[in-house]
Scaffold this active site. Structure first.
Site, PDB file in Angstrom:
ATOM      1  N   ASP A  31      -6.623 -30.766  -8.944  1.00 42.14           N
ATOM      2  CA  ASP A  31      -7.037 -30.886  -7.546  1.00 42.14           C
ATOM      3  C   ASP A  31      -6.425 -32.181  -6.996  1.00 42.14           C
ATOM      4  OD1 ASP A  31      -9.882 -29.576  -6.040  1.00 42.14           O
ATOM      5  OD2 ASP A  31      -8.736 -31.198  -5.102  1.00 42.14           O
ATOM      6  N   ASN A  35      -9.831 -32.320  -0.166  1.00 37.09           N
ATOM      7  CA  ASN A  35     -11.085 -31.888   0.464  1.00 37.09           C
ATOM      8  C   ASN A  35     -12.226 -31.842  -0.552  1.00 37.09           C
ATOM      9  OD1 ASN A  35     -12.499 -31.068   2.773  1.00 37.09           O
ATOM     10  ND2 ASN A  35     -12.376 -28.908   2.179  1.00 37.09           N
ATOM     11  N   PHE A  80      -7.412 -21.532  -6.372  1.00 35.31           N
ATOM     12  CA  PHE A  80      -8.223 -21.793  -5.174  1.00 35.31           C
ATOM     13  C   PHE A  80      -7.554 -22.780  -4.222  1.00 35.31           C
ATOM     14  CE2 PHE A  80     -11.536 -20.991  -8.456  1.00 35.31           C
ATOM     15  CZ  PHE A  80     -12.294 -20.020  -7.816  1.00 35.31           C
ATOM     16  N   ASN A  99       1.435 -26.106   2.475  1.00 35.94           N
ATOM     17  CA  ASN A  99       0.449 -26.255   1.398  1.00 35.94           C
ATOM     18  C   ASN A  99       0.082 -24.904   0.779  1.00 35.94           C
ATOM     19  OD1 ASN A  99      -1.358 -28.439   0.174  1.00 35.94           O
ATOM     20  ND2 ASN A  99      -2.803 -26.810   0.605  1.00 35.94           N
ATOM     21  N   SER A 124      -8.588 -13.666   1.557  1.00 34.62           N
ATOM     22  CA  SER A 124      -9.662 -13.701   2.541  1.00 34.62           C
ATOM     23  C   SER A 124      -9.718 -12.388   3.319  1.00 34.62           C
ATOM     24  CB  SER A 124      -9.399 -14.855   3.509  1.00 34.62           C
ATOM     25  OG  SER A 124     -10.170 -14.707   4.665  1.00 34.62           O
ATOM     26  N   TYR A 149      -3.695 -19.833   9.275  1.00 37.39           N
ATOM     27  CA  TYR A 149      -4.422 -19.804   8.002  1.00 37.39           C
ATOM     28  C   TYR A 149      -4.427 -18.379   7.440  1.00 37.39           C
ATOM     29  CZ  TYR A 149      -8.341 -19.290   4.810  1.00 37.39           C
ATOM     30  OH  TYR A 149      -9.118 -18.946   3.735  1.00 37.39           O
ATOM     31  N   LYS A 153      -2.529 -16.514   3.982  1.00 40.61           N
ATOM     32  CA  LYS A 153      -3.123 -15.669   2.935  1.00 40.61           C
ATOM     33  C   LYS A 153      -2.360 -14.346   2.849  1.00 40.61           C
ATOM     34  CE  LYS A 153      -6.366 -18.457   1.672  1.00 40.61           C
ATOM     35  NZ  LYS A 153      -6.229 -19.133   0.379  1.00 40.61           N
ATOM     36  N   LEU A 200     -20.628 -21.409  10.201  1.00 37.94           N
ATOM     37  CA  LEU A 200     -21.987 -21.277  10.713  1.00 37.94           C
ATOM     38  C   LEU A 200     -23.054 -21.941   9.839  1.00 37.94           C
ATOM     39  CD1 LEU A 200     -23.945 -20.078  12.779  1.00 37.94           C
ATOM     40  CD2 LEU A 200     -23.983 -17.982  11.399  1.00 37.94           C
TER      41      LEU A 200
HETATM   42  P1  NAD Z   1     -12.325 -26.244  -0.552  1.00 42.96           P
HETATM   43  O1  NAD Z   1     -11.534 -26.979   0.469  1.00 42.96           O
HETATM   44  O2  NAD Z   1     -13.723 -26.683  -0.801  1.00 42.96           O
HETATM   45  O3  NAD Z   1     -11.540 -26.239  -1.949  1.00 42.96           O
HETATM   46  C1  NAD Z   1     -10.149 -26.245  -2.035  1.00 42.96           C
HETATM   47  C2  NAD Z   1      -9.773 -27.343  -3.004  1.00 42.96           C
HETATM   48  O4  NAD Z   1      -8.354 -27.354  -3.150  1.00 42.96           O
HETATM   49  C3  NAD Z   1     -10.171 -28.733  -2.545  1.00 42.96           C
HETATM   50  O5  NAD Z   1     -10.845 -29.395  -3.606  1.00 42.96           O
HETATM   51  C4  NAD Z   1      -8.850 -29.422  -2.208  1.00 42.96           C
HETATM   52  O6  NAD Z   1      -8.913 -30.813  -2.458  1.00 42.96           O
HETATM   53  C5  NAD Z   1      -7.892 -28.692  -3.125  1.00 42.96           C
HETATM   54  N1  NAD Z   1      -6.501 -28.625  -2.656  1.00 42.96           N
HETATM   55  C6  NAD Z   1      -6.052 -28.265  -1.430  1.00 42.96           C
HETATM   56  N2  NAD Z   1      -4.707 -28.289  -1.400  1.00 42.96           N
HETATM   57  C7  NAD Z   1      -4.292 -28.669  -2.656  1.00 42.96           C
HETATM   58  C8  NAD Z   1      -3.031 -28.874  -3.252  1.00 42.96           C
HETATM   59  N3  NAD Z   1      -1.910 -28.716  -2.542  1.00 42.96           N
HETATM   60  N4  NAD Z   1      -2.977 -29.234  -4.541  1.00 42.96           N
HETATM   61  C9  NAD Z   1      -4.114 -29.420  -5.262  1.00 42.96           C
HETATM   62  N5  NAD Z   1      -5.343 -29.251  -4.743  1.00 42.96           N
HETATM   63  C10 NAD Z   1      -5.437 -28.872  -3.447  1.00 42.96           C
HETATM   64  O7  NAD Z   1     -12.284 -24.692  -0.148  1.00 42.96           O
HETATM   65  P2  NAD Z   1     -13.141 -23.484  -0.715  1.00 42.96           P
HETATM   66  O8  NAD Z   1     -14.102 -23.073   0.323  1.00 42.96           O
HETATM   67  O9  NAD Z   1     -13.627 -23.793  -2.076  1.00 42.96           O
HETATM   68  O10 NAD Z   1     -12.008 -22.370  -0.764  1.00 42.96           O
HETATM   69  C11 NAD Z   1     -11.253 -22.121  -1.951  1.00 42.96           C
HETATM   70  C12 NAD Z   1     -10.191 -21.097  -1.625  1.00 42.96           C
HETATM   71  O11 NAD Z   1     -10.815 -19.913  -1.120  1.00 42.96           O
HETATM   72  C13 NAD Z   1      -9.197 -21.541  -0.558  1.00 42.96           C
HETATM   73  O12 NAD Z   1      -7.909 -21.069  -0.903  1.00 42.96           O
HETATM   74  C14 NAD Z   1      -9.710 -20.842   0.689  1.00 42.96           C
HETATM   75  O13 NAD Z   1      -8.687 -20.598   1.618  1.00 42.96           O
HETATM   76  C15 NAD Z   1     -10.237 -19.539   0.112  1.00 42.96           C
HETATM   77  N6  NAD Z   1     -11.251 -18.921   0.948  1.00 42.96           N
HETATM   78  C16 NAD Z   1     -12.340 -19.650   1.334  1.00 42.96           C
HETATM   79  C17 NAD Z   1     -13.302 -19.079   2.166  1.00 42.96           C
HETATM   80  C18 NAD Z   1     -14.483 -19.888   2.639  1.00 42.96           C
HETATM   81  O14 NAD Z   1     -15.103 -19.496   3.629  1.00 42.96           O
HETATM   82  N7  NAD Z   1     -14.858 -20.984   1.986  1.00 42.96           N
HETATM   83  C19 NAD Z   1     -13.147 -17.754   2.595  1.00 42.96           C
HETATM   84  C20 NAD Z   1     -12.032 -17.027   2.172  1.00 42.96           C
HETATM   85  C21 NAD Z   1     -11.100 -17.628   1.340  1.00 42.96           C
HETATM   86  N1  UDP Z   2     -20.670 -19.238  14.787  1.00 46.94           N
HETATM   87  C1  UDP Z   2     -21.480 -19.728  15.782  1.00 46.94           C
HETATM   88  N2  UDP Z   2     -21.622 -21.092  15.877  1.00 46.94           N
HETATM   89  C2  UDP Z   2     -21.001 -21.956  15.031  1.00 46.94           C
HETATM   90  C3  UDP Z   2     -20.181 -21.427  13.998  1.00 46.94           C
HETATM   91  C4  UDP Z   2     -20.037 -20.056  13.924  1.00 46.94           C
HETATM   92  O1  UDP Z   2     -22.050 -18.985  16.566  1.00 46.94           O
HETATM   93  O2  UDP Z   2     -21.154 -23.186  15.175  1.00 46.94           O
HETATM   94  C5  UDP Z   2     -20.533 -17.758  14.651  1.00 46.94           C
HETATM   95  C6  UDP Z   2     -19.117 -17.245  14.766  1.00 46.94           C
HETATM   96  O3  UDP Z   2     -18.805 -16.958  16.107  1.00 46.94           O
HETATM   97  C7  UDP Z   2     -19.170 -15.996  13.890  1.00 46.94           C
HETATM   98  C8  UDP Z   2     -20.183 -16.365  12.795  1.00 46.94           C
HETATM   99  O4  UDP Z   2     -20.960 -17.431  13.345  1.00 46.94           O
HETATM  100  O5  UDP Z   2     -19.672 -14.895  14.605  1.00 46.94           O
HETATM  101  C9  UDP Z   2     -19.532 -16.843  11.490  1.00 46.94           C
HETATM  102  O6  UDP Z   2     -18.613 -17.870  11.798  1.00 46.94           O
HETATM  103  P1  UDP Z   2     -17.853 -18.668  10.650  1.00 46.94           P
HETATM  104  O7  UDP Z   2     -16.935 -19.648  11.324  1.00 46.94           O
HETATM  105  O8  UDP Z   2     -18.843 -19.209   9.686  1.00 46.94           O
HETATM  106  O9  UDP Z   2     -17.036 -17.529   9.887  1.00 46.94           O
HETATM  107  P2  UDP Z   2     -15.790 -16.634  10.385  1.00 46.94           P
HETATM  108  O10 UDP Z   2     -15.904 -16.441  11.861  1.00 46.94           O
HETATM  109  O11 UDP Z   2     -14.573 -17.395   9.992  1.00 46.94           O
HETATM  110  O12 UDP Z   2     -15.944 -15.343   9.650  1.00 46.94           O
END
Ligand code: NAD
Ligand code: UDP
Length: 338
Positions: A31, A35, A80, A99, A124, A149, A153, A200
């Protein structure tokens, strides 16, 4: 069995590392702490009794990655690491593509050079874009994504599919997450957003703890049950278990695509009500305009993961709110710096 976990100190990665250890795997984390904080490691140790091996570095640094693959016998990679803020990706597209896309290419190249051909990638639900009808099924055409973003993906999925076509011995799992929320039930690990939360439940958590005045609900005129946006919320614990299920099936070569969601849609007001129940107080909110780029409603058809991985969610929306609140009150400022 050593599993390289990129981004393993992040929100989903850290919960997955705990589940990996509990299932008898040995996670090796890399890592760049962009973040996340190093103190997450101690929390993993506190929960599991094992301090995972950690390397500070970037997935774009191929020589760095190569030394890790040379030093350890790695059987599979869970990838991740990535940037994940949708809004920020619109203003910083080049950074996001560099990235997320270039980083994922570097990782796969170093894997190939070291004959490691098993990867699980964090994709995602956003790859389904804005034209598909809900619930989303893995066979639907992806694309029509609304932000860099999401495109990053989509692109990595395509790159990894092409990689498999060129070298069919690869086993590539593309896990499409829906809306991960919640925290470890111990209160030791959870989501630690920097600055104003974009999502949210973390925002509601900060209203509940008094850091933010009120929730802004983005629109109540959607064609949904109460007019507010509907999403498929999945407890991070269930999501973490989904990775272990995917890993248990990784020996089959091919491209394996799974939705990881609960298969249920909940509205913004339902999430707020669940949180109020968890924290035992009314939480202030106001209705504001819709957020640009938002889709009214989507949730997963998660039956493929159930059928093929024997995985399904176990936690309810109330569990998600309860565990999120437990993490929030016990760690009002998130993880400590060290
Ligand atoms: P997060 O930011 O908490 O974790 C990502 C980690 O990757 C962090 O610790 C960050 O420091 C590290 N990182 C970022 N770029 C890097 C790099 N170039 N080299 C090494 N480390 C790096 O995010 P998360 O919520 O745990 O998400 C993990 C993965 O899942 C991500 O790829 C994200 O896009 C995907 N994802 C997340 C969600 C969500 O809502 N949290 C939804 C769908 C997909
Ligand atoms: N949302 C909201 N207020 C906020 C953040 C999100 O009303 O401060 C709503 C947003 O419009 C969506 C749902 O909550 O309908 C989930 O949003 P989030 O950003 O968590 O996920 P995503 O939209 O990326 O699926």
């Amino acid at each position: 069995m050593n599993i390289l976990v990129t981004g393993g100190l992040g929100y989903i990665g850290s919960h997955t590392c705990v589940k990996l250890i509990e299932a008898g795997y040995t996670p090796i984390i890399i890592d760049n702490l962009y973040n996340s904080k190093k103190s997450v490691l101690k929390r993993i140790e506190k929960i599991t009794g094992q301090l995972p091996l950690f390397y500070y570095g970037d997935i774009q640094d191929k020589p760095f990655l190569d030394t890790i693959f040379k030093k350890h016998s790695i059987s599979s990679v869970i990838h991740f690491a990535g940037l994940k803020a949708v809004g920020e990706s619109v203003t910083k597209p080049l950074e996001y593509y560099e990235n997320n896309v270039y980083g994922s290419i570097c990782l796969a190249q170093v894997m190939r050079d070291n004959q490691v051909n098993n990867i699980i990638f964090s994709s995602s639900a956003t790859v389904y874009g804005e034209k598909n009808a809900t619930p989303y099924i893995e066979t639907m055409q992806t694309g029509n994504v609304t932000n860099p973003y999401g495109w990053s993906k989509y692109m990595v999925e395509q790159i990894y599919v092409d990689l498999h076509t060129s070298q069919p011995t690869w086993s590539i799992s593309l896990l499409r997450y829906f809306n991960p929320v919640g925290a470890h039930p111990s209160g030791l690990m959870g989501e630690d957003p920097q600055g104003i939360p974009n999502n949210l439940m973390p925002y509601i958590a900060q209203v509940a703890i008094g850091k933010r005045e009120k929730l802004s609900v983005y629109g109540n005129d959607y064609p949904t049950k109460d007019g507010t946006g509907v999403r498929d919320y999945i407890h991070v614990e269930d999501l973490a278990k989904g990775h272990v299920a995917a890993l248990n099936n990784i020996n089959q070569s091919g491209v394996h695509i799974y939705n990881l969601g609960a298969g249920i849609g909940n509205s913004v007001l339902e999430v707020l009500a669940a949180y109020e129940k968890a924290c035992h107080k009314k939480l202030p909110y106001q209705i504001v305009n819709r957020r640009a780029g938002d889709i009214a409603a989507f949730w997963a058809d998660a039956s493929k993961a159930q059928r093929e991985l024997n995985w399904q969610t176990e936690c309810s929306l109330d569990d998600m709110a309860k565990d999120s609140w437990n993490w929030q009150i016990t760690n009002p400022n998130g993880y400590p710096d060290e």
